[in-house]
Design a protein around this motif. Structure first.
Motif, PDB file in Angstrom:
ATOM      1  N   GLY A  23      19.357 -16.963  13.688  1.00  0.00           N
ATOM      2  CA  GLY A  23      18.295 -16.054  14.109  1.00  0.00           C
ATOM      3  C   GLY A  23      17.669 -16.450  15.424  1.00  0.00           C
ATOM      4  O   GLY A  23      16.690 -15.833  15.862  1.00  0.00           O
ATOM      5  N   GLU A  26      17.489 -13.885  18.762  1.00  0.00           N
ATOM      6  CA  GLU A  26      16.370 -12.928  18.734  1.00  0.00           C
ATOM      7  C   GLU A  26      15.055 -13.629  19.056  1.00  0.00           C
ATOM      8  O   GLU A  26      14.243 -13.134  19.849  1.00  0.00           O
ATOM      9  CB  GLU A  26      16.289 -12.256  17.360  1.00  0.00           C
ATOM     10  CG  GLU A  26      17.457 -11.344  17.023  1.00  0.00           C
ATOM     11  CD  GLU A  26      18.648 -12.089  16.438  1.00  0.00           C
ATOM     12  OE1 GLU A  26      18.660 -13.350  16.479  1.00  0.00           O
ATOM     13  OE2 GLU A  26      19.567 -11.422  15.955  1.00  0.00           O
ATOM     14  N   SER A 135      13.320 -20.035  14.862  1.00  0.00           N
ATOM     15  CA  SER A 135      14.095 -19.628  13.696  1.00  0.00           C
ATOM     16  C   SER A 135      15.341 -20.489  13.494  1.00  0.00           C
ATOM     17  O   SER A 135      16.030 -20.845  14.443  1.00  0.00           O
ATOM     18  CB  SER A 135      14.508 -18.156  13.862  1.00  0.00           C
ATOM     19  OG  SER A 135      15.379 -17.742  12.845  1.00  0.00           O
ATOM     20  N   LEU A 164      13.422 -14.827  11.570  1.00  0.00           N
ATOM     21  CA  LEU A 164      14.474 -14.252  10.736  1.00  0.00           C
ATOM     22  C   LEU A 164      14.934 -15.256   9.683  1.00  0.00           C
ATOM     23  O   LEU A 164      15.247 -14.894   8.549  1.00  0.00           O
ATOM     24  CB  LEU A 164      15.663 -13.827  11.605  1.00  0.00           C
ATOM     25  CG  LEU A 164      15.478 -12.559  12.439  1.00  0.00           C
ATOM     26  CD1 LEU A 164      16.685 -12.326  13.333  1.00  0.00           C
ATOM     27  CD2 LEU A 164      15.257 -11.351  11.528  1.00  0.00           C
ATOM     28  N   PHE A 165      15.024 -16.527  10.059  1.00  0.00           N
ATOM     29  CA  PHE A 165      15.357 -17.615   9.144  1.00  0.00           C
ATOM     30  C   PHE A 165      14.205 -18.617   9.203  1.00  0.00           C
ATOM     31  O   PHE A 165      13.951 -19.220  10.251  1.00  0.00           O
ATOM     32  CB  PHE A 165      16.690 -18.266   9.518  1.00  0.00           C
ATOM     33  CG  PHE A 165      17.878 -17.366   9.303  1.00  0.00           C
ATOM     34  CD1 PHE A 165      18.636 -17.459   8.150  1.00  0.00           C
ATOM     35  CD2 PHE A 165      18.215 -16.403  10.252  1.00  0.00           C
ATOM     36  CE1 PHE A 165      19.727 -16.622   7.943  1.00  0.00           C
ATOM     37  CE2 PHE A 165      19.307 -15.558  10.050  1.00  0.00           C
ATOM     38  CZ  PHE A 165      20.068 -15.672   8.886  1.00  0.00           C
TER      39      PHE A 165
END
Length: 340
Positions: A23, A26, A135, A164-165
């Motif tokens: 992630g 991003e 992330s 995201l993570f």
């Protein structure tokens, strides 16, 4: 030992070291877009990536925000207001205010590794280092953030709710090594304040173990010019990379005799992979045993010998079904080696 004030001779006043994994593209794109045009520090970025894959991250970040971004080149002097991006299969580190690209031992099976970068800027820049954890999976960056804080620097994590993570920023926050949290897009505004803060040049004793680990990461792929006994006591575990013995650096941190570094979380992950691989090898072996036993039974025909081969085939097939069911029910691994 006090870290010299680099601004006294016109040198770079400090660095921002950024680490990400799953992630991370991003998160890094949002981070780069929010950076101020007049950032007085250099920015160094590590994203976990496969060793042989081409990386276009520098081009992505160059287009994303106001600061120019380039792939790191060994020996390049660091300049304020520029982003230097790690390249595949090399640790991104700093020495004497210049970039150092190293094929030193992997850390948590990663090269580049976030901990290697963070430790490097902690040693070189001390209180003028800022570490940013974005992330990613597992816990790369936790030990490095601790190193930056220990040398008087500042640590930041992406808010887990924005990632995201969440594992990398969450683990760093839970470890108590993070001082600030913000969304990836808002970290730039926070850096404006942090780079303008008053910096106390403290007298600090040298951290011999941190400096030794830094030298190991700067060394060759299979480093042999250090004594692992200097790192700590034997752990009783072996290195998944080379099967050598691991020494305990501190609770939850290990290195082997040739320098491979592991956190407890990453070591457990590697053991999960080893167990799963062993089970799949067992399934394949049982499948071949059953197939061969049935062929021998056909050749032997009716009678005791043929029955013995059939019994062996049925036993192997039953064991194979049990193992295959166990593997199909196992939760998916959380590994990320090669993520980019």
């Amino acid at each position: 030992m006090a870290v010299p004030d680099p601004t006294s001779n016109g040198a770079l006043p400090g660095v921002v070291a950024v680490g990400a994994s799953a992630g991370g593209v991003e998160a890094l794109t949002s981070f780069a877009a929010g950076l101020p045009e007049d950032l007085p520090y250099a920015v160094l970025v590590v994203l976990h990536m496969p060793p042989n894959a081409p990386s276009v991250l520098a081009r992505i970040l160059d287009r994303a925000g106001p600061l120019p971004a380039v792939s790191a080149v060994d020996g390049t002097p660091l300049e304020a207001g520029r982003i230097y991006v790690a390249v595949p299969n090399r640790h991104l580190m700093v020495r004497d205010h210049s970039i150092l690209l190293s094929k030193g031992p992997t850390e948590n099976m990663n090269r580049p590794a976030v901990n290697a970068l963070f430790r490097s800027v902690a040693v070189t820049f001390g209180p003028r280092a800022i570490g940013v954890v974005l992330s990613g999976m597992l816990d790369d960056g936790v030990l490095g953030s601790g190193a930056i804080r220990a040398r008087g620097g500042v640590t930041v994590a992406q808010s887990p709710s924005d990632a995201l993570f969440t594992a990398m920023p969450h683990n760093a926050i839970q470890a108590g090594v993070i001082q600030h949290q913000a969304s990836a897009a808002d970290i730039g505004r926070l850096l404006t304040k942090l780079t303008d803060r008053d910096i106390e040049e403290r007298e600090m004793e040298p951290d011999t173990r941190m400096e030794l680990e830094n030298r190991i990461a700067m060394g060759s792929r299979f480093s042999a010019h250090f004594d692992s006994d200097d790192l700590g006591p034997p752990s009783g575990y072996t290195c998944p990379d080379c099967n050598g013995s691991l020494t305990t650096l501190e609770e939850g941190s290990f290195r082997c005799r040739v320098g491979h570094a592991w956190t407890a979380e990453a070591l457990l992950e590697a053991r999960d992979h080893e167990v799963e691989n062993a089970l799949w090898i067992a399934v394949r072996s049982l499948q071949e045993k059953a197939k061969l036993s049935r062929r021998l039974a056909d050749n032997a025909g009716a009678g005791m010998v043929g029955r013995r081969y059939l019994d062996a085939a049925e036993e192997a097939e039953h064991a194979m079904e049990v193992l295959a069911k166990r593997l199909s029910e196992a939760p998916a691994g959380t590994g990320e080696h090669g993520d980019s």
